[in-house]
Motif scaffolding. Sequence first.
Motif, PDB file in Angstrom:
ATOM      1  N   PRO A  32      -5.402   5.843 -43.170  1.00  0.00           N
ATOM      2  CA  PRO A  32      -6.137   5.046 -44.053  1.00  0.00           C
ATOM      3  C   PRO A  32      -5.918   3.517 -44.149  1.00  0.00           C
ATOM      4  CG  PRO A  32      -4.511   6.357 -45.408  1.00  0.00           C
ATOM      5  CD  PRO A  32      -4.395   6.813 -43.661  1.00  0.00           C
ATOM      6  N   ARG A  33      -6.743   2.677 -44.508  1.00  0.00           N
ATOM      7  CA  ARG A  33      -6.601   1.250 -44.659  1.00  0.00           C
ATOM      8  C   ARG A  33      -5.808   0.820 -45.863  1.00  0.00           C
ATOM      9  NH1 ARG A  33     -12.671  -0.825 -45.116  1.00  0.00           N
ATOM     10  NH2 ARG A  33     -11.591  -3.088 -45.071  1.00  0.00           N
ATOM     11  N   ILE A  34      -5.624   1.837 -47.081  1.00  0.00           N
ATOM     12  CA  ILE A  34      -5.133   1.650 -48.159  1.00  0.00           C
ATOM     13  C   ILE A  34      -4.362   2.836 -48.403  1.00  0.00           C
ATOM     14  CG2 ILE A  34      -4.514   0.595 -50.366  1.00  0.00           C
ATOM     15  CD1 ILE A  34      -7.147  -1.103 -49.948  1.00  0.00           C
ATOM     16  N   TRP A  48       1.548  -0.012 -53.260  1.00  0.00           N
ATOM     17  CA  TRP A  48       0.581   0.312 -52.305  1.00  0.00           C
ATOM     18  C   TRP A  48       0.721  -0.393 -51.120  1.00  0.00           C
ATOM     19  CZ3 TRP A  48      -3.483   3.432 -53.767  1.00  0.00           C
ATOM     20  CH2 TRP A  48      -3.631   3.823 -55.024  1.00  0.00           C
ATOM     21  N   VAL A  49       0.231  -0.029 -50.054  1.00  0.00           N
ATOM     22  CA  VAL A  49       0.505  -0.601 -48.852  1.00  0.00           C
ATOM     23  C   VAL A  49      -0.872  -0.836 -48.303  1.00  0.00           C
ATOM     24  CG1 VAL A  49       1.186  -0.254 -46.441  1.00  0.00           C
ATOM     25  CG2 VAL A  49       2.335   0.901 -48.297  1.00  0.00           C
ATOM     26  N   ILE A  50      -1.197  -2.027 -47.950  1.00  0.00           N
ATOM     27  CA  ILE A  50      -2.477  -2.601 -47.464  1.00  0.00           C
ATOM     28  C   ILE A  50      -2.461  -2.848 -45.843  1.00  0.00           C
ATOM     29  CG2 ILE A  50      -4.004  -4.477 -47.433  1.00  0.00           C
ATOM     30  CD1 ILE A  50      -3.631  -3.234 -50.233  1.00  0.00           C
ATOM     31  N   VAL A  51      -3.247  -1.811 -45.019  1.00  0.00           N
ATOM     32  CA  VAL A  51      -2.732  -1.860 -43.659  1.00  0.00           C
ATOM     33  C   VAL A  51      -3.769  -2.851 -42.801  1.00  0.00           C
ATOM     34  CG1 VAL A  51      -3.224  -0.018 -41.809  1.00  0.00           C
ATOM     35  CG2 VAL A  51      -2.199   0.480 -43.886  1.00  0.00           C
ATOM     36  N   ARG A  52      -4.868  -3.268 -43.235  1.00  0.00           N
ATOM     37  CA  ARG A  52      -5.841  -4.007 -42.518  1.00  0.00           C
ATOM     38  C   ARG A  52      -5.567  -5.742 -42.708  1.00  0.00           C
ATOM     39  NH1 ARG A  52     -10.909  -1.727 -41.402  1.00  0.00           N
ATOM     40  NH2 ARG A  52     -10.770   0.086 -40.316  1.00  0.00           N
ATOM     41  N   ALA A  53      -5.662  -6.088 -41.685  1.00  0.00           N
ATOM     42  CA  ALA A  53      -5.330  -7.687 -41.633  1.00  0.00           C
ATOM     43  C   ALA A  53      -6.467  -8.247 -42.685  1.00  0.00           C
ATOM     44  CB  ALA A  53      -5.241  -8.467 -40.474  1.00  0.00           C
ATOM     45  N   ILE A 303       2.074  -4.321 -54.769  1.00  0.00           N
ATOM     46  CA  ILE A 303       1.271  -4.054 -53.499  1.00  0.00           C
ATOM     47  C   ILE A 303       1.927  -4.707 -52.320  1.00  0.00           C
ATOM     48  CG2 ILE A 303      -0.757  -4.557 -52.460  1.00  0.00           C
ATOM     49  CD1 ILE A 303      -0.895  -4.986 -55.993  1.00  0.00           C
ATOM     50  N   SER A 304       1.987  -4.117 -51.231  1.00  0.00           N
ATOM     51  CA  SER A 304       2.938  -4.478 -49.959  1.00  0.00           C
ATOM     52  C   SER A 304       1.784  -5.060 -49.095  1.00  0.00           C
ATOM     53  CB  SER A 304       3.785  -3.447 -49.402  1.00  0.00           C
ATOM     54  OG  SER A 304       4.114  -3.870 -47.949  1.00  0.00           O
ATOM     55  N   CYS A 305       1.873  -6.344 -48.527  1.00  0.00           N
ATOM     56  CA  CYS A 305       1.066  -6.823 -47.670  1.00  0.00           C
ATOM     57  C   CYS A 305       2.048  -7.138 -46.564  1.00  0.00           C
ATOM     58  CB  CYS A 305       0.498  -8.132 -47.917  1.00  0.00           C
ATOM     59  SG  CYS A 305      -0.842  -7.849 -49.073  1.00  0.00           S
ATOM     60  N   THR A 307       3.247  -8.185 -42.762  1.00  0.00           N
ATOM     61  CA  THR A 307       2.846  -8.874 -41.708  1.00  0.00           C
ATOM     62  C   THR A 307       2.861  -8.306 -40.530  1.00  0.00           C
ATOM     63  OG1 THR A 307       5.107 -10.043 -41.317  1.00  0.00           O
ATOM     64  CG2 THR A 307       3.456 -11.220 -42.601  1.00  0.00           C
ATOM     65  N   MET A 308       3.918  -7.378 -40.256  1.00  0.00           N
ATOM     66  CA  MET A 308       4.114  -6.648 -39.054  1.00  0.00           C
ATOM     67  C   MET A 308       3.092  -5.360 -38.864  1.00  0.00           C
ATOM     68  SD  MET A 308       6.380  -5.950 -41.728  1.00  0.00           S
ATOM     69  CE  MET A 308       7.960  -6.706 -41.469  1.00  0.00           C
ATOM     70  N   ILE A 309       2.384  -5.156 -39.955  1.00  0.00           N
ATOM     71  CA  ILE A 309       1.294  -4.036 -39.933  1.00  0.00           C
ATOM     72  C   ILE A 309       0.177  -4.754 -39.571  1.00  0.00           C
ATOM     73  CG2 ILE A 309      -0.020  -2.398 -41.297  1.00  0.00           C
ATOM     74  CD1 ILE A 309       2.568  -1.714 -42.914  1.00  0.00           C
ATOM     75  N   ALA A 310      -0.220  -6.062 -40.520  1.00  0.00           N
ATOM     76  CA  ALA A 310      -1.398  -6.646 -40.247  1.00  0.00           C
ATOM     77  C   ALA A 310      -1.596  -7.369 -38.679  1.00  0.00           C
ATOM     78  CB  ALA A 310      -1.525  -7.769 -41.402  1.00  0.00           C
ATOM     79  N   ASN A 311      -0.471  -7.529 -38.270  1.00  0.00           N
ATOM     80  CA  ASN A 311      -0.664  -8.230 -36.862  1.00  0.00           C
ATOM     81  C   ASN A 311      -0.531  -7.270 -35.688  1.00  0.00           C
ATOM     82  OD1 ASN A 311      -0.706 -10.855 -37.740  1.00  0.00           O
ATOM     83  ND2 ASN A 311       1.646 -11.194 -38.131  1.00  0.00           N
ATOM     84  N   ARG A 312      -0.662  -6.018 -36.058  1.00  0.00           N
ATOM     85  CA  ARG A 312      -0.790  -4.938 -35.099  1.00  0.00           C
ATOM     86  C   ARG A 312      -2.194  -4.291 -35.392  1.00  0.00           C
ATOM     87  NH1 ARG A 312       3.342  -3.420 -31.485  1.00  0.00           N
ATOM     88  NH2 ARG A 312       4.844  -4.925 -31.492  1.00  0.00           N
ATOM     89  N   ASP A 313      -3.353  -4.777 -36.008  1.00  0.00           N
ATOM     90  CA  ASP A 313      -4.563  -4.447 -36.377  1.00  0.00           C
ATOM     91  C   ASP A 313      -5.315  -4.434 -35.276  1.00  0.00           C
ATOM     92  OD1 ASP A 313      -6.803  -3.691 -37.560  1.00  0.00           O
ATOM     93  OD2 ASP A 313      -6.658  -5.018 -39.081  1.00  0.00           O
ATOM     94  N   PRO A 314      -5.915  -3.279 -34.761  1.00  0.00           N
ATOM     95  CA  PRO A 314      -6.716  -3.444 -33.761  1.00  0.00           C
ATOM     96  C   PRO A 314      -8.207  -3.853 -33.985  1.00  0.00           C
ATOM     97  CG  PRO A 314      -6.519  -1.063 -34.655  1.00  0.00           C
ATOM     98  CD  PRO A 314      -5.525  -1.923 -35.279  1.00  0.00           C
ATOM     99  N   VAL A 315      -8.447  -3.713 -35.026  1.00  0.00           N
ATOM    100  CA  VAL A 315      -9.632  -4.471 -35.652  1.00  0.00           C
ATOM    101  C   VAL A 315      -9.809  -6.123 -35.525  1.00  0.00           C
ATOM    102  CG1 VAL A 315     -11.570  -4.976 -37.550  1.00  0.00           C
ATOM    103  CG2 VAL A 315     -10.409  -2.615 -37.258  1.00  0.00           C
TER     104      VAL A 315
END
Length: 392
Positions: A32-34, A48-53, A303-305, A307-315
């Motif tokens: 999921p994206r969140i 909360w973990v925000i996955v998408r950049a 809420i967690s943003c 960087t290491m998750i957002a910067n591996r976003d395939p979108v």
Amino acid sequence: MVKDFSLFTSPGMERMPNGDPHAAVACLHNGPRIFYSPCNTRDGRGTWVIVRAQDQRKLLQDTGTFSSHRSLFASALGENWPLIPLELDPPAHSVFRSLLNPLLSPRRIMELEPAVRDRAIALISKISASSTSCDILTDFAFPFAVSIFLRLLGLSDERLNTFVGWGKDLLHGDGIRRTAAARTILAFIDELAAMRRKEPADDFMTFVVQAKVDGRLLRDQEIHGIGVLLFVAGLDTVATAIGFDLAYLARNPTEQELLRSKPDRIVLAAEELLRAYSTVQMIRVATKDINFEGAPIRKGDYISCATMIANRDPVEFENPNTIDLAREDNRHTAFAYGPHRCLGSHLARREIIIGLEEWLSRIPDFRIKDGTAPITYGGHVFGMENLILDWS
């Protein structure tokens, strides 16, 4: 919407030889994206973990709904004051950001660059003259990054190893060590501020104790907030980035030789390595109940943003788990995003580029020493140690 995940304790986040925590968090893009993680902070708090950049950028831009004031450092002391300007919300944020911007502006970094390069050359020359291997973090990355930070403060390198120890305890230690380090760092900032009031110099702390906002000198807690942020930011992130970068090049000799033979490519390569090996998690606090992209976030929720998750976003990035040192239009968020984008990003970027340039120009083909393995770990700031490089 609850998922069993933690940047501190999930598989791949624990301290382990030859680990790859960045690949471990990249797997979140298969879900999921969140989502809500019941335990995703150093003190075991849920976020909360925000996955998408794209979602991270939207959230980080909305400072009215998602506050940056979470007192991560002061909480270790049982206190509630912000790191400045990182944990200030508008309009106070813009006042202090404008005050401090000139100290770390591109122009100021250009003035500092000869000293940064001289320090890199001196350290690498000393290493190459005495050995054909070294612990890159202990012998080069940390002394290099921390000495630049000390120069900003107007201090010598005499206590460099002591400062590194404080930083590691604060960022990666358990509760007792973290609290002790926080108290020690705060006492040091107070001592330095008092010294600069009596003996001004051409340095960062003198500027801070003499600076005024709204026609008044800064209060003690404001000096704490600014001084501690500079201390924490200057001790760990740049050194760790250099470690991850050189570990990658040690494992990829073709890429290493390409950058050595064509050093003009290092600037572009450094951006890709910043994307692929981002190390920092940003935390925000909801100021009100809100439905954010389907997530029922409540006032006070963290809420967690990361960087290491957002910067591996395939979108966002084509083949995000492939490191392409020629990647262009690299919209990574290694230095965060929005009003709180890293104040020291210009300096950090130049330190990383200069460190790579001088290392590659002075050290021949290097690899990870046989019989050794770098240890990686997750957390609020991802880390690495025991990276032994060999060029015998």
